[in-house]
Design a protein around this motif. Structure first.
Motif, PDB file in Angstrom:
ATOM      1  N   GLU A 162     -27.854   4.732  32.307  1.00 39.98           N
ATOM      2  CA  GLU A 162     -26.573   5.382  32.010  1.00 39.98           C
ATOM      3  C   GLU A 162     -26.300   5.507  30.517  1.00 39.98           C
ATOM      4  N   ARG A 163     -27.104   4.798  29.695  1.00 37.42           N
ATOM      5  CA  ARG A 163     -26.863   4.757  28.246  1.00 37.42           C
ATOM      6  C   ARG A 163     -25.427   4.324  27.958  1.00 37.42           C
ATOM      7  N   ARG A 164     -24.965   3.361  28.704  1.00 32.71           N
ATOM      8  CA  ARG A 164     -23.611   2.815  28.542  1.00 32.71           C
ATOM      9  C   ARG A 164     -23.696   1.296  28.608  1.00 32.71           C
ATOM     10  N   LEU A 165     -22.991   0.624  27.684  1.00 35.38           N
ATOM     11  CA  LEU A 165     -22.964  -0.826  27.642  1.00 35.38           C
ATOM     12  C   LEU A 165     -21.543  -1.331  27.886  1.00 35.38           C
ATOM     13  N   SER A 166     -21.438  -2.249  28.820  1.00 37.42           N
ATOM     14  CA  SER A 166     -20.184  -2.966  29.042  1.00 37.42           C
ATOM     15  C   SER A 166     -20.259  -4.262  28.246  1.00 37.42           C
ATOM     16  N   VAL A 167     -19.343  -4.421  27.294  1.00 35.63           N
ATOM     17  CA  VAL A 167     -19.350  -5.564  26.378  1.00 35.63           C
ATOM     18  C   VAL A 167     -18.085  -6.382  26.600  1.00 35.63           C
ATOM     19  N   VAL A 168     -18.206  -7.704  26.551  1.00 35.89           N
ATOM     20  CA  VAL A 168     -17.037  -8.560  26.693  1.00 35.89           C
ATOM     21  C   VAL A 168     -16.955  -9.522  25.512  1.00 35.89           C
ATOM     22  N   TRP A 169     -15.750  -9.686  24.990  1.00 36.87           N
ATOM     23  CA  TRP A 169     -15.439 -10.760  24.038  1.00 36.87           C
ATOM     24  C   TRP A 169     -14.395 -11.631  24.723  1.00 36.87           C
ATOM     25  N   PHE A 170     -14.612 -12.954  24.751  1.00 36.53           N
ATOM     26  CA  PHE A 170     -13.664 -13.832  25.441  1.00 36.53           C
ATOM     27  C   PHE A 170     -13.494 -15.119  24.654  1.00 36.53           C
ATOM     28  N   GLY A 171     -12.307 -15.691  24.731  1.00 33.88           N
ATOM     29  CA  GLY A 171     -12.059 -16.967  24.073  1.00 33.88           C
ATOM     30  C   GLY A 171     -10.681 -17.032  23.449  1.00 33.88           C
ATOM     31  N   MET A 172     -10.425 -18.163  22.759  1.00 34.67           N
ATOM     32  CA  MET A 172      -9.165 -18.318  22.036  1.00 34.67           C
ATOM     33  C   MET A 172      -9.119 -17.308  20.892  1.00 34.67           C
ATOM     34  N   GLY A 173      -8.050 -16.550  20.835  1.00 27.79           N
ATOM     35  CA  GLY A 173      -7.969 -15.488  19.842  1.00 27.79           C
ATOM     36  C   GLY A 173      -7.376 -15.910  18.528  1.00 27.79           C
ATOM     37  N   ASP A 174      -6.825 -17.124  18.447  1.00 26.54           N
ATOM     38  CA  ASP A 174      -6.178 -17.547  17.206  1.00 26.54           C
ATOM     39  C   ASP A 174      -6.341 -19.043  17.015  1.00 26.54           C
ATOM     40  N   ASN A 175      -5.972 -19.488  15.835  1.00 25.93           N
ATOM     41  CA  ASN A 175      -5.969 -20.901  15.481  1.00 25.93           C
ATOM     42  C   ASN A 175      -4.921 -21.075  14.395  1.00 25.93           C
ATOM     43  N   PRO A 176      -4.120 -22.149  14.442  1.00 28.22           N
ATOM     44  CA  PRO A 176      -3.053 -22.289  13.447  1.00 28.22           C
ATOM     45  C   PRO A 176      -3.546 -22.547  12.033  1.00 28.22           C
ATOM     46  N   TYR A 177      -4.817 -22.894  11.856  1.00 30.83           N
ATOM     47  CA  TYR A 177      -5.315 -23.263  10.529  1.00 30.83           C
ATOM     48  C   TYR A 177      -6.413 -22.356   9.993  1.00 30.83           C
ATOM     49  N   LEU A 195     -24.150  -0.112  17.918  1.00 33.71           N
ATOM     50  CA  LEU A 195     -24.592   0.169  19.286  1.00 33.71           C
ATOM     51  C   LEU A 195     -24.306   1.622  19.651  1.00 33.71           C
ATOM     52  N   ARG A 196     -23.166   2.109  19.240  1.00 34.16           N
ATOM     53  CA  ARG A 196     -22.836   3.520  19.514  1.00 34.16           C
ATOM     54  C   ARG A 196     -23.812   4.447  18.800  1.00 34.16           C
ATOM     55  N   ARG A 197     -24.104   4.121  17.552  1.00 33.80           N
ATOM     56  CA  ARG A 197     -25.009   4.988  16.796  1.00 33.80           C
ATOM     57  C   ARG A 197     -26.433   4.930  17.340  1.00 33.80           C
ATOM     58  N   ALA A 198     -26.735   3.879  18.085  1.00 32.47           N
ATOM     59  CA  ALA A 198     -28.047   3.778  18.730  1.00 32.47           C
ATOM     60  C   ALA A 198     -28.107   4.582  20.026  1.00 32.47           C
ATOM     61  N   GLY A 199     -27.013   5.250  20.378  1.00 32.01           N
ATOM     62  CA  GLY A 199     -27.027   6.144  21.524  1.00 32.01           C
ATOM     63  C   GLY A 199     -26.378   5.616  22.786  1.00 32.01           C
ATOM     64  N   PHE A 200     -25.595   4.528  22.671  1.00 30.08           N
ATOM     65  CA  PHE A 200     -24.920   3.971  23.838  1.00 30.08           C
ATOM     66  C   PHE A 200     -23.409   4.218  23.762  1.00 30.08           C
ATOM     67  N   ALA A 201     -22.835   4.574  24.886  1.00 26.65           N
ATOM     68  CA  ALA A 201     -21.382   4.488  24.999  1.00 26.65           C
ATOM     69  C   ALA A 201     -21.026   3.022  25.207  1.00 26.65           C
ATOM     70  N   VAL A 202     -19.980   2.558  24.537  1.00 27.04           N
ATOM     71  CA  VAL A 202     -19.635   1.134  24.568  1.00 27.04           C
ATOM     72  C   VAL A 202     -18.211   0.962  25.064  1.00 27.04           C
ATOM     73  N   ASP A 203     -18.050   0.163  26.094  1.00 21.16           N
ATOM     74  CA  ASP A 203     -16.730  -0.214  26.609  1.00 21.16           C
ATOM     75  C   ASP A 203     -16.549  -1.705  26.369  1.00 21.16           C
ATOM     76  N   LEU A 204     -15.506  -2.079  25.637  1.00 16.64           N
ATOM     77  CA  LEU A 204     -15.268  -3.468  25.258  1.00 16.64           C
ATOM     78  C   LEU A 204     -14.066  -4.032  26.014  1.00 16.64           C
ATOM     79  N   GLU A 205     -14.268  -5.156  26.680  1.00 14.27           N
ATOM     80  CA  GLU A 205     -13.177  -5.889  27.323  1.00 14.27           C
ATOM     81  C   GLU A 205     -12.903  -7.151  26.512  1.00 14.27           C
ATOM     82  N   ILE A 206     -11.631  -7.376  26.161  1.00 16.17           N
ATOM     83  CA  ILE A 206     -11.215  -8.520  25.353  1.00 16.17           C
ATOM     84  C   ILE A 206     -10.341  -9.414  26.215  1.00 16.17           C
TER      85      ILE A 206
END
Length: 297
Positions: A162-177, A195-206
């Motif tokens: 499909e030339r499409r990548l499903s990407v996930v970033w997960f975790g604590m998004g902040d820290n007080p320090y 990744l896009r320039r390499a020819g993949f459509a990229v969908d990112l889930e945060i």
């Protein structure tokens, strides 16, 4: 042997540290002669003689820890510290003085220390001179090699077709320090653009904690070079996202706090059949053969 993990409050019993570290250790502990319990420090301070042979303090950074530890020491108990995050090596940061002071106050009664990474062990050795330090990695929740191999192969075939990548970033998004979490995601977002320039459509889930979803953070995310969606993290949500994603994006900044972190996120991603894209500090070198090669511009 009775081992008691001393934690700061009832709230910690639902925290990631409890789920990732102690709940897994307790679930896998099969020696009938060893009993492990987790107790909020407030419960122990009120007990005439706290139950346990070994007491391991985890994330209790206030005067109560020293009071209880010295009392237990007089009763002949063994005292340990389990050190999670590096809030100690930044001697020039006055905001973190309370953490260094709490460790020093507890240090006089400490017989041993444990932590989850070699980098954190080096910090502990500097802050607790003469105290034995042992690296005890976070346990792996579950790993089924054949199932993971099948999932990874299926994802690879789909991405190539499909030339499409499903990407996930997960975790604590902040820290007080420290600027971490979503800050690192934005700082290393150029890797997603590659990744896009390499020819993949990229969908990112945060997936992250709601506290991190500030107006400023959302403004920075609008500059990401790929399509993205944002949701509140949950254990079930993380599992579902890793099941569907082809790639886990886990950038790592180079500050002391970041380089002392455990490999837990990478291991969770690999167990979900994901490849890793982990630019920045090489926190995950042992997983390199499972990582996504750097795309060509």
């Amino acid at each position: 042997m009775r081992i008691t993990i001393v934690v700061p409050s009832e709230e910690f019993l639902t925290a990631a540290g409890m789920r990732i570290r102690y709940a897994r250790i307790m679930a896998d502990q099969a020696d009938p002669d060893v009993r492990i319990a987790v107790r909020p420090i407030g419960d122990l301070l009120g007990a005439a003689e706290p139950d346990g042979d070994v007491f391991v303090f985890a994330k209790v950074y206030d005067a109560r820890a020293a009071v209880l530890a010295h009392r237990l020491k007089r009763l002949g108990r063994i005292i340990g510290q389990d050190l999670f995050d590096d809030y100690f090596s930044q001697a020039g940061d006055p905001r973190l003085a309370r953490f260094r002071a709490a460790m020093a106050d507890l240090g006089a009664a400490t017989d041993f220390a444990v932590c989850s990474t070699p980098a954190m062990a080096r910090v502990a050795a500097q802050c607790l001179p003469g105290v034995p330090v042992t690296v005890v990695g976070d346990p792996v929740d579950r790993f089924e090699p054949l199932r993971v191999a099948d999932i990874a192969a299926r994802k690879l075939r789909r991405a190539q077709a499909e030339r499409r990548l499903s990407v996930v970033w997960f975790g604590m998004g902040d820290n007080p320090y420290f600027p971490v979490g979503l800050h690192d995601l934005v700082a290393f977002a150029g890797e997603l653009g590659r990744l896009r320039r390499a020819g993949f459509a990229v969908d990112l889930e945060i997936l992250t904690n709601p506290r991190a979803m500030t107006r400023e953070a959302l403004g920075q995310l609008r500059g990401l070079p790929v399509d993205w969606q944002l949701a509140a993290w949950s254990e079930a949500g993380e599992a579902a996202a890793l099941e569907q994603a082809d790639v886990a994006f886990i950038p790592v900044g180079g500050q002391g706090f970041s380089i002392a972190k455990s490999l837990n996120r990478a291991i969770s991603a690999l167990a979900g059949g994901c490849q890793l894209l982990a630019p920045g500090y090489p926190l995950y070198p042992r997983s390199r053969r499972f990582s996504l090669p750097a795309p060509e511009d």
